[in-house]
Design a protein around this motif. Structure first.
Motif, PDB file in Angstrom:
ATOM      1  N   LEU A   1       5.666  -2.365  -7.583  1.00 28.38           N
ATOM      2  CA  LEU A   1       5.210  -3.625  -6.998  1.00 28.38           C
ATOM      3  C   LEU A   1       4.820  -4.614  -8.082  1.00 28.38           C
ATOM      4  O   LEU A   1       4.382  -4.236  -9.170  1.00 28.38           O
ATOM      5  N   ASP A   2       4.949  -5.883  -7.765  1.00 26.21           N
ATOM      6  CA  ASP A   2       4.523  -6.923  -8.708  1.00 26.21           C
ATOM      7  C   ASP A   2       3.016  -6.921  -8.892  1.00 26.21           C
ATOM      8  O   ASP A   2       2.508  -7.068 -10.005  1.00 26.21           O
ATOM      9  N   SER A   3       2.273  -6.781  -7.782  1.00 29.97           N
ATOM     10  CA  SER A   3       0.805  -6.848  -7.843  1.00 29.97           C
ATOM     11  C   SER A   3       0.197  -5.754  -6.968  1.00 29.97           C
ATOM     12  O   SER A   3      -0.332  -6.030  -5.881  1.00 29.97           O
ATOM     13  N   PRO A   4       0.249  -4.495  -7.415  1.00 32.99           N
ATOM     14  CA  PRO A   4      -0.258  -3.406  -6.580  1.00 32.99           C
ATOM     15  C   PRO A   4      -1.737  -3.512  -6.263  1.00 32.99           C
ATOM     16  O   PRO A   4      -2.197  -3.004  -5.230  1.00 32.99           O
ATOM     17  N   ASP A   5      -2.510  -4.184  -7.141  1.00 33.19           N
ATOM     18  CA  ASP A   5      -3.946  -4.294  -6.905  1.00 33.19           C
ATOM     19  C   ASP A   5      -4.272  -5.074  -5.634  1.00 33.19           C
ATOM     20  O   ASP A   5      -5.399  -5.010  -5.138  1.00 33.19           O
ATOM     21  N   GLN A   6      -3.295  -5.800  -5.100  1.00 31.62           N
ATOM     22  CA  GLN A   6      -3.517  -6.488  -3.833  1.00 31.62           C
ATOM     23  C   GLN A   6      -3.628  -5.504  -2.669  1.00 31.62           C
ATOM     24  O   GLN A   6      -4.216  -5.819  -1.638  1.00 31.62           O
ATOM     25  N   PHE A   7      -3.067  -4.309  -2.848  1.00 31.83           N
ATOM     26  CA  PHE A   7      -2.912  -3.391  -1.719  1.00 31.83           C
ATOM     27  C   PHE A   7      -3.680  -2.088  -1.858  1.00 31.83           C
ATOM     28  O   PHE A   7      -3.789  -1.340  -0.892  1.00 31.83           O
ATOM     29  N   VAL A   8      -4.184  -1.795  -3.059  1.00 29.88           N
ATOM     30  CA  VAL A   8      -4.948  -0.561  -3.258  1.00 29.88           C
ATOM     31  C   VAL A   8      -6.233  -0.870  -4.015  1.00 29.88           C
ATOM     32  O   VAL A   8      -6.323  -1.866  -4.746  1.00 29.88           O
ATOM     33  N   LYS A   9      -7.207  -0.009  -3.806  1.00 31.31           N
ATOM     34  CA  LYS A   9      -8.448  -0.074  -4.554  1.00 31.31           C
ATOM     35  C   LYS A   9      -8.485   1.125  -5.481  1.00 31.31           C
ATOM     36  O   LYS A   9      -8.330   2.265  -5.049  1.00 31.31           O
ATOM     37  N   SER A  10      -8.691   0.878  -6.773  1.00 28.93           N
ATOM     38  CA  SER A  10      -8.653   1.946  -7.769  1.00 28.93           C
ATOM     39  C   SER A  10     -10.066   2.345  -8.180  1.00 28.93           C
ATOM     40  O   SER A  10     -10.957   1.500  -8.314  1.00 28.93           O
ATOM     41  N   ASP A  11     -10.255   3.659  -8.380  1.00 33.14           N
ATOM     42  CA  ASP A  11     -11.524   4.186  -8.864  1.00 33.14           C
ATOM     43  C   ASP A  11     -11.210   5.394  -9.740  1.00 33.14           C
ATOM     44  O   ASP A  11     -11.076   6.512  -9.246  1.00 33.14           O
TER      45      ASP A  11
ATOM     46  N   ASP B   1      -9.143   8.024 -11.351  1.00 30.50           N
ATOM     47  CA  ASP B   1      -7.849   8.621 -11.014  1.00 30.50           C
ATOM     48  C   ASP B   1      -7.575   8.591  -9.514  1.00 30.50           C
ATOM     49  O   ASP B   1      -6.606   9.199  -9.050  1.00 30.50           O
ATOM     50  N   GLN B   2      -8.382   7.884  -8.772  1.00 26.57           N
ATOM     51  CA  GLN B   2      -8.234   7.843  -7.317  1.00 26.57           C
ATOM     52  C   GLN B   2      -7.907   6.433  -6.848  1.00 26.57           C
ATOM     53  O   GLN B   2      -8.417   5.457  -7.393  1.00 26.57           O
ATOM     54  N   ILE B   3      -7.018   6.343  -5.862  1.00 26.04           N
ATOM     55  CA  ILE B   3      -6.787   5.058  -5.216  1.00 26.04           C
ATOM     56  C   ILE B   3      -6.990   5.205  -3.708  1.00 26.04           C
ATOM     57  O   ILE B   3      -6.797   6.287  -3.142  1.00 26.04           O
ATOM     58  N   SER B   4      -7.389   4.107  -3.086  1.00 25.27           N
ATOM     59  CA  SER B   4      -7.499   4.032  -1.634  1.00 25.27           C
ATOM     60  C   SER B   4      -6.625   2.890  -1.153  1.00 25.27           C
ATOM     61  O   SER B   4      -6.604   1.818  -1.765  1.00 25.27           O
ATOM     62  N   ILE B   5      -5.897   3.135  -0.080  1.00 26.72           N
ATOM     63  CA  ILE B   5      -5.054   2.095   0.485  1.00 26.72           C
ATOM     64  C   ILE B   5      -5.932   1.010   1.090  1.00 26.72           C
ATOM     65  O   ILE B   5      -6.836   1.287   1.872  1.00 26.72           O
ATOM     66  N   GLY B   6      -5.693  -0.246   0.686  1.00 30.29           N
ATOM     67  CA  GLY B   6      -6.485  -1.355   1.184  1.00 30.29           C
ATOM     68  C   GLY B   6      -6.154  -1.692   2.630  1.00 30.29           C
ATOM     69  O   GLY B   6      -5.124  -1.284   3.181  1.00 30.29           O
ATOM     70  N   GLN B   7      -7.027  -2.469   3.232  1.00 28.80           N
ATOM     71  CA  GLN B   7      -6.896  -2.757   4.660  1.00 28.80           C
ATOM     72  C   GLN B   7      -5.650  -3.552   4.983  1.00 28.80           C
ATOM     73  O   GLN B   7      -5.035  -3.366   6.039  1.00 28.80           O
ATOM     74  N   SER B   8      -5.219  -4.441   4.093  1.00 28.70           N
ATOM     75  CA  SER B   8      -4.047  -5.258   4.391  1.00 28.70           C
ATOM     76  C   SER B   8      -2.820  -4.398   4.636  1.00 28.70           C
ATOM     77  O   SER B   8      -1.981  -4.710   5.507  1.00 28.70           O
ATOM     78  N   ALA B   9      -2.698  -3.278   3.895  1.00 26.46           N
ATOM     79  CA  ALA B   9      -1.570  -2.362   4.103  1.00 26.46           C
ATOM     80  C   ALA B   9      -1.843  -1.361   5.214  1.00 26.46           C
ATOM     81  O   ALA B   9      -0.976  -1.087   6.051  1.00 26.46           O
ATOM     82  N   SER B  10      -3.054  -0.812   5.246  1.00 23.75           N
ATOM     83  CA  SER B  10      -3.349   0.231   6.243  1.00 23.75           C
ATOM     84  C   SER B  10      -3.322  -0.318   7.660  1.00 23.75           C
ATOM     85  O   SER B  10      -3.020   0.420   8.610  1.00 23.75           O
ATOM     86  N   ASP B  11      -3.609  -1.604   7.823  1.00 31.88           N
ATOM     87  CA  ASP B  11      -3.572  -2.196   9.162  1.00 31.88           C
ATOM     88  C   ASP B  11      -2.169  -2.198   9.772  1.00 31.88           C
ATOM     89  O   ASP B  11      -2.017  -2.320  10.994  1.00 31.88           O
ATOM     90  N   LEU B  12      -1.147  -2.075   8.930  1.00 26.12           N
ATOM     91  CA  LEU B  12       0.228  -2.100   9.427  1.00 26.12           C
ATOM     92  C   LEU B  12       0.715  -0.732   9.879  1.00 26.12           C
ATOM     93  O   LEU B  12       1.777  -0.626  10.501  1.00 26.12           O
ATOM     94  N   VAL B  13      -0.056   0.328   9.567  1.00 27.32           N
ATOM     95  CA  VAL B  13       0.431   1.701   9.722  1.00 27.32           C
ATOM     96  C   VAL B  13      -0.418   2.471  10.727  1.00 27.32           C
ATOM     97  O   VAL B  13      -1.647   2.400  10.711  1.00 27.32           O
ATOM     98  N   SER B  14       0.262   3.210  11.597  1.00 23.94           N
ATOM     99  CA  SER B  14      -0.411   4.178  12.466  1.00 23.94           C
ATOM    100  C   SER B  14       0.293   5.525  12.315  1.00 23.94           C
ATOM    101  O   SER B  14       1.450   5.594  11.877  1.00 23.94           O
ATOM    102  N   PHE B  15      -0.399   6.600  12.683  1.00 22.28           N
ATOM    103  CA  PHE B  15       0.141   7.946  12.505  1.00 22.28           C
ATOM    104  C   PHE B  15       0.064   8.728  13.810  1.00 22.28           C
ATOM    105  O   PHE B  15      -0.877   8.576  14.596  1.00 22.28           O
TER     106      PHE B  15
END
Length: 266
Positions: A160-170, A172-186
């Motif tokens: 991705l050009d700007s992955p930090d827009q979509f994940v939160k880094s901590d 060695d761990q990342i969490s999927i940000g709300q802008s992306a997770s809102d598009l997905v259901s399981f």
């Protein structure tokens, strides 16, 4: 009946995993890996362990049903999918996308990030991720992933050009940000015994059939092809092929990358 056959019968009856659908060589590799991990010497002992340990049954199901996965696995495919998404977005309605056998959710989240990175409106994209393994789906819903010696998340997300827009880094761990997770259901779904879905513009069913006995590959491919709208796209793994009579319903958009477009319904 051999001890291995007895073990497979037990797995089939006591878990939600349909072991009879899969090639024995695949099952043996995965089961043997768990036996080494638990220091068990033979199939009979491992069957006894499964009988007594709910946690080991869960670990085995996870091992059998979750295959190798990563964000943006095989970048050539994802580069081609950028064009597919833009073409689909040219229509006026929203886009419905299905990531079948999504394991721990990295593929549907990759789709969400790619859609947003490509300029699609979040209101126009709905992504469903399905798998047979509830434990994998629970992890997918959490949307938290760790780097390891064999998994470099930063490298995977560099697509991705700007992955930090979509994940939160901590660390060695990342969490999927709300802008992306809102598009997905399981949701849990068995590709072999479950019903076809309806009205998808894009279905990804990658690297699933390569582990299955031949007789069970066709039901899966029927299920995913019948889940597409006319004009919708199907993406398979690069070592997988469509049977001739199913293939006749599609045009090959990129045969090398196994990207097909449905031209006529069944």
């Amino acid at each position: 009946m051999s001890d291995f056959d007895d073990l497979l019968t037990y797995i089939e009856s006591e878990t939600s995993f349909a072991s009879s659908y899969y090639e024995e060589s695949y099952l043996d590799r995965r089961i043997s890996a768990r036996m080494r991990r638990t220091d068990v010497q033979n199939y009979g002992e491992y069957r006894a362990l499964l009988r007594d340990s709910t946690s080991e049954r869960a670990e085995l199901l996870d091992t059998l049903s979750v295959n190798v996965t990563s964000f943006f696995r095989d970048e050539k495919v994802w580069t081609a999918l950028k064009d597919v998404l833009r073409e689909l977005d040219a229509g006026s309605r929203s886009l419905d996308i299905w990531s079948a056998a999504c394991a721990d959710g990295r593929e549907p989240y990759s789709l969400a990030m790619l859609a947003l990175d490509s300029g699609l409106s979040s209101r126009s994209v709905d992504i469903l991720g399905t798998d047979i393994d509830e434990n994998a789906l629970d992890r997918a819903r959490q949307g938290v992933y760790m780097s390891s010696r064999t998994t470099d998340l930063d490298e995977q997300l560099s697509f991705l050009d700007s992955p930090d827009q979509f994940v939160k880094s901590d660390g060695d761990q990342i969490s999927i940000g709300q802008s992306a997770s809102d598009l997905v259901s399981f949701k849990r779904h068995d590709l072999i015994t479950g019903d076809a879905k309806d009205g998808f513009d894009l279905v990804l069913c990658r690297n699933v059939c390569i582990y299955l006995d031949t007789e069970y590959k066709r039901p899966i491919l029927e299920t995913v092809s019948r889940s597409l709208r006319t004009g919708g796209y199907l993406v398979l793994g690069q070592t997988e092929t469509l049977p001739p009579d199913i293939k006749d319903r599609f045009e090959a958009v990129d045969p090398r990358l196994r990207i097909y477009r449905l031209t006529e319904s069944e």
